[in-house]
Design a protein around this motif. Structure first.
Motif: not given
Ligand code: MN
Length: 236
Positions: A34-40, A79-87
């Motif tokens: 597993p590698v972590v994808i940051p919510p960036d 809500v999680e600003p930034g995470r929505d756009e990235l995902e």
């Protein structure tokens, strides 16, 4: 070596990336890395997808309703600003590239929104006669996370049914939102007893499944089967 990119959330209080270890452990136990994808939101999702064999969308807060054309209503949560756009970009790109994707809890909601569907902002307020889906209040768990609380009925014509080999499944439930209008490219393949959609899949994609429950936190044979099928798809 199979590498699975796992999305994560940002813990504002600690100024830190966060991801429940249960996602990581299930993958590791099956031999995947597993590698972590940051919510960036500034990440190049194309570059990310070049380097991972599959994507796991983890759970989290609510999708900002602006992404499905609605104003926030009374029942909306964190809500999680930034995470929505990235995902959302990650989902669209994984979908068009045929990259295996497993979406859990918030993940099924992100997948549906990214491909043009909508959500119930709050099941209790918007779905008449709904059963209890939210077994967590704030950060207070009302049952252990592995504990199943309701049945789902699985469409026997689905990939999910072929993987699990059962038409009825007991699942845990830690959500207050759900898929409302299903995105055109997806089909609903599992339902709670109140009709709430609990799983979707993309029929013509090699592996593109979203579930509303948390198989990563459960230890029954079906949760392992789902993760095993996901890792197998990542190997191909
Ligand atoms: Mn549920």
């Amino acid at each position: 070596m199979v590498v699975v990119g796992v999305t994560s959330y940002f813990n504002w209080r600690d100024n830190a990336l966060a991801l429940r270890m249960t996602y990581v452990r299930k993958l590791s136990r099956l031999g995947a890395v597993p590698v972590v994808i940051p919510p960036d939101p500034s990440l190049d999702v194309g570059e990310v997808l070049e380097r991972v064999d599959a994507v796991l969308l983890s759970g989290g807060g609510d999708v900002d309703p602006r992404f499905y054309g609605e104003e926030p209503r009374r029942g909306i949560g964190r809500v999680e600003p930034g995470r929505d756009e990235l995902e959302i970009r990650l989902v669209r790109e994984a979908f068009s590239r045929g990259k295996p994707l497993l979406a859990i809890c918030r993940g099924i909601q992100v997948v549906n929104v990214a491909l043009g569907g909508t959500l119930y902002q709050d099941i209790e307020l918007e779905v008449p006669n709904a059963i209890k889906h939210r077994w967590i209040r704030g950060s207070e768990f009302e049952v252990p996370m592995w504990y199943p609380v309701h049945w789902v009925e699985i469409d026997t014509g689905s990939r999910l049914f072929r993987i699990l080999g059962t038409r009825r499944l007991l699942v845990n439930s830690f959500h207050h939102q759900a898929v409302k209008r299903v995105a055109p490219a997806l089909r609903p393949v599992a339902w709670a007893p109140d009709g709430v959609v609990e799983a979707v899949e993309a029929p013509h994609h090699p592996f593109f499944i979203g579930v509303q429950w948390h198989p990563e936190a459960m230890d029954d044979e079906y949760s392992w089967k789902l993760f095993q099928a996901f890792v197998d798809a990542a190997k191909r």
